[in-house]
Design a protein around this motif. Structure first.
Motif, PDB file in Angstrom:
ATOM      1  N   LEU A 115       0.821  -1.210   0.000  1.00  0.00           N
ATOM      2  CA  LEU A 115       0.000   0.000   0.000  1.00  0.00           C
ATOM      3  C   LEU A 115       0.858   1.264   0.000  1.00  0.00           C
ATOM      4  O   LEU A 115       0.526   2.258  -0.651  1.00  0.00           O
TER       5      LEU A 115
ATOM      6  N   ALA B 246      -6.138   3.288  -4.462  1.00  0.00           N
ATOM      7  CA  ALA B 246      -6.865   2.107  -4.005  1.00  0.00           C
ATOM      8  C   ALA B 246      -6.272   0.872  -4.658  1.00  0.00           C
ATOM      9  O   ALA B 246      -6.115   0.805  -5.882  1.00  0.00           O
TER      10      ALA B 246
ATOM     11  N   ARG C 111      -8.575  -5.806  -3.380  1.00  0.00           N
ATOM     12  CA  ARG C 111      -8.377  -6.921  -2.457  1.00  0.00           C
ATOM     13  C   ARG C 111      -7.822  -8.129  -3.212  1.00  0.00           C
ATOM     14  O   ARG C 111      -6.988  -8.862  -2.691  1.00  0.00           O
TER      15      ARG C 111
ATOM     16  N   ASP D 257      -8.624  -9.638   5.103  1.00  0.00           N
ATOM     17  CA  ASP D 257      -9.304  -8.706   6.001  1.00  0.00           C
ATOM     18  C   ASP D 257      -8.838  -8.879   7.445  1.00  0.00           C
ATOM     19  O   ASP D 257      -8.740  -7.902   8.196  1.00  0.00           O
TER      20      ASP D 257
ATOM     21  N   VAL E 225      -5.514  -7.158   7.716  1.00  0.00           N
ATOM     22  CA  VAL E 225      -5.713  -5.702   7.724  1.00  0.00           C
ATOM     23  C   VAL E 225      -6.164  -5.237   9.105  1.00  0.00           C
ATOM     24  O   VAL E 225      -5.683  -4.218   9.625  1.00  0.00           O
TER      25      VAL E 225
ATOM     26  N   ARG F  64      -4.077  -2.618  11.428  1.00  0.00           N
ATOM     27  CA  ARG F  64      -4.647  -1.364  11.920  1.00  0.00           C
ATOM     28  C   ARG F  64      -4.449  -1.216  13.420  1.00  0.00           C
ATOM     29  O   ARG F  64      -4.127  -0.133  13.912  1.00  0.00           O
TER      30      ARG F  64
ATOM     31  N   VAL G  61      -4.603   2.686   7.283  1.00  0.00           N
ATOM     32  CA  VAL G  61      -5.131   1.823   6.233  1.00  0.00           C
ATOM     33  C   VAL G  61      -6.624   2.078   6.086  1.00  0.00           C
ATOM     34  O   VAL G  61      -7.404   1.768   6.983  1.00  0.00           O
ATOM     35  N   GLU G  62      -7.012   2.632   4.952  1.00  0.00           N
ATOM     36  CA  GLU G  62      -8.400   3.014   4.723  1.00  0.00           C
ATOM     37  C   GLU G  62      -9.098   1.996   3.825  1.00  0.00           C
ATOM     38  O   GLU G  62      -8.492   1.453   2.895  1.00  0.00           O
ATOM     39  N   THR G  63     -10.358   1.764   4.098  1.00  0.00           N
ATOM     40  CA  THR G  63     -11.172   0.892   3.255  1.00  0.00           C
ATOM     41  C   THR G  63     -11.763   1.700   2.100  1.00  0.00           C
ATOM     42  O   THR G  63     -12.320   2.774   2.316  1.00  0.00           O
TER      43      THR G  63
ATOM     44  N   TYR H  64      -8.249  -1.500  -0.430  1.00  0.00           N
ATOM     45  CA  TYR H  64      -7.664  -0.655   0.611  1.00  0.00           C
ATOM     46  C   TYR H  64      -6.689   0.348  -0.002  1.00  0.00           C
ATOM     47  O   TYR H  64      -6.179   0.154  -1.111  1.00  0.00           O
ATOM     48  N   ARG H  65      -6.444   1.412   0.753  1.00  0.00           N
ATOM     49  CA  ARG H  65      -5.421   2.376   0.375  1.00  0.00           C
ATOM     50  C   ARG H  65      -4.777   2.919   1.646  1.00  0.00           C
ATOM     51  O   ARG H  65      -5.328   2.815   2.747  1.00  0.00           O
TER      52      ARG H  65
END
Length: 223
Positions: free
Chosen positions: A161, A168, A171, A191, A194, A198, A207-209, A215-216
């Motif tokens: 990432l 983005a 997955r 997931d 991730v 986090r 880590v953003e959904t 994710y990004r």
């Protein structure tokens, strides 16, 4: 003309068809019917390379391996080989996408467009985003200067990432390129990793959904 595309394909009929479709889609294709190593700096002339694996006198993955020693130009693999092991090997060597023959040229053009819309991967060893630092060479992570202990998968996930900041990443791509496909290659497992990542990075939520995509990595405020 649009972005320059290098096509390396020895099949004369297929190569001509792909070059024609690329040209009509607004790209500027250069077509090689044989494989050879790209000279230093030569790849910088192209926005993307489409590479066949079975080439006369050489193997496409050898070209890819040599290319990745000094270039981050996106590479889309074309191959009649649809074995999972071949796909995984190509992706691990640095391919950005993999298409099996036969295929629809229209789909190839759309994959080229999609790949060119993404940011090119960053190559430097130390990546910084806000309070987050990722040292790729030392495999070390710090948040606000404090070290964070990560597992192998967690680090590889964060590094993937961090190399594409703000972009983005799907997955599916993360499953195929970060997880072990023989043991844990599922989006559900991704997931879980991730979630653990986090928690270790702390309340900044780096880590953003990206709903429906993946994710990004952001500077904070994600969920």
């Amino acid at each position: 003309m649009g972005e320059r595309i290098l096509l390396i394909e020895d099949d004369p009929q297929l190569g001509a068809q792909i070059a024609d479709f690329l040209g009509r889609a607004g790209f500027e294709p250069t077509w090689w019917t044989g494989g050879r190593p790209l000279q230093p700096g030569e790849s910088s002339a192209y926005g993307l390379i489409i590479l066949d694996l079975m080439l006369p006198g050489t193997y496409g993955l050898d070209i890819l391996r040599q290319l990745r020693e000094g270039s981050d130009v996106p590479v889309l693999i074309l191959s009649a080989r649809n074995d999972t092991a071949d796909k995984v090997r190509a992706l691990k060597l640095g391919a950005d996408d993999y298409m099996t023959k036969p295929f629809w040229p229209e789909e190839l053009v759309e994959r080229v467009r999609a790949r060119l819309r993404r940011p090119v991967m960053q190559r430097q060893s130390l990546l910084e985003l806000g309070t987050l630092q990722v040292d790729l060479q030392a495999r070390e992570v710090r948040v606000e200067g404090k070290p964070v202990e990560l597992t192998r998968v967690e680090f590889d996930l964060l590094a993937a990432l961090a190399k594409r900041p703000g972009a983005a990443v799907t997955r599916q791509w993360l499953v195929e390129n970060v997880l072990d496909p023989e043991r844990e290659g599922s989006e559900r497992t991704l997931d879980v990793h991730v979630s653990r990542l986090r928690r270790k990075l702390g309340p900044g939520k780096h880590v953003e959904t990206v709903w429906g995509i993946g994710y990004r990595l952001g500077e904070g405020g994600g969920t």
